[in-house]
Design an enzyme around this catalytic site. Structure first.
Site: not given
Ligand code: PRP
Ligand code: URA
Length: 211
Positions: A110, A202, A205
């Protein structure tokens, strides 16, 4: 897009380090170190409006009045996980800053943010807050984090992202027109999976070596 509240930090050192982060061959050790350095450089700009006060200082030659930070109370709030990578870099410049944490992850289907952790300094309402997250993609996570912190009665919030997508900037502007965004790049768009293009992949990651 209303760019009044978006600060794109174009210092050559910052731009050079950002290119290292974008490079897919950059390994986890270097990625982590450079995220931290980028956060320090961004912090320098995002705190440019900190108020100063004069204090009396005795140099080896004489006593005079000089500038000192005016005891402004600050807190930083990384969005877990990836925001954690930016904390050390800020602490290098502002060692006494308090640190809150918000745990949010983006549901891969989502793309909606899901909250799983929150711990704020007890006096957060009296502090200005800088939210840290390397990526501003759809803006869902940032918008939810900002609302969360506003619910604690915090008056001044800034958002610090290494890379922002136009979609995320629009979303934050729409939901929180008072919040200033600091980023090192405003990229082109999002792909079908909500990743920033060209982006850096990411961020979580790459910081934690989980892929
Ligand atoms: C990533 C990033 C942000 C989010 C951005 O985190 O660090 O928090 O996605 O996406 P958005 O603007 O569409 O909300 P993620 O959900 O991958 O979690 P993580 O940091 O635990 O890997
Ligand atoms: N979260 C990430 O870590 N990378 C992107 O490009 C988008 C969301």
């Amino acid at each position: 897009m209303d760019m009044e509240k978006v600060h794109i930090l174009d210092h050559p050192l910052l731009q050079h380090k950002l290119s290292i982060l974008r490079d897919e061959t950059t390994g986890v050790k270097e990625f982590r170190e450079v995220v931290s350095e980028v956060a320090s450089l961004m912090c320098y700009e995002a705190t440019r409006d900190l108020p100063l006060e004069e204090v009396e200082i005795k140099t080896p030659i004489t006593t005079a009045r000089f500038n000192s930070i005016a005891g402004k109370k600050l807190a930083i709030v990384p969005i877990l996980r990836a925001g954690l990578g930016m904390v050390e870099g800020i602490l290098t410049l502002i060692p006494s800053v308090k640190v809150g944490h918000i745990g949010l992850y983006r549901d891969p289907q989502t793309l909606q943010p899901v909250e799983y952790y929150c711990k704020m300094p007890t006096d957060i309402a009296e502090r200005d807050v800088i939210i840290l997250d390397p990526m501003l993609a759809t803006g869902g996570s940032a918008s939810a984090a900002i609302q969360f912190i506003k619910n604690y009665d915090v008056k001044h919030i800034k958002l610090m992202n290494i890379i922002a997508a136009p979609e995320g900037v629009e979303r934050v502007h729409k939901d929180h027109p008072d919040v200033e965004i600091y980023c090192a790049a405003l990229d082109q768009c999002l792909n079908d999976h909500g990743y920033i293009v060209p982006g850096l992949g990411d961020a979580g990651d790459r910081i934690f070596g989980t892929k």
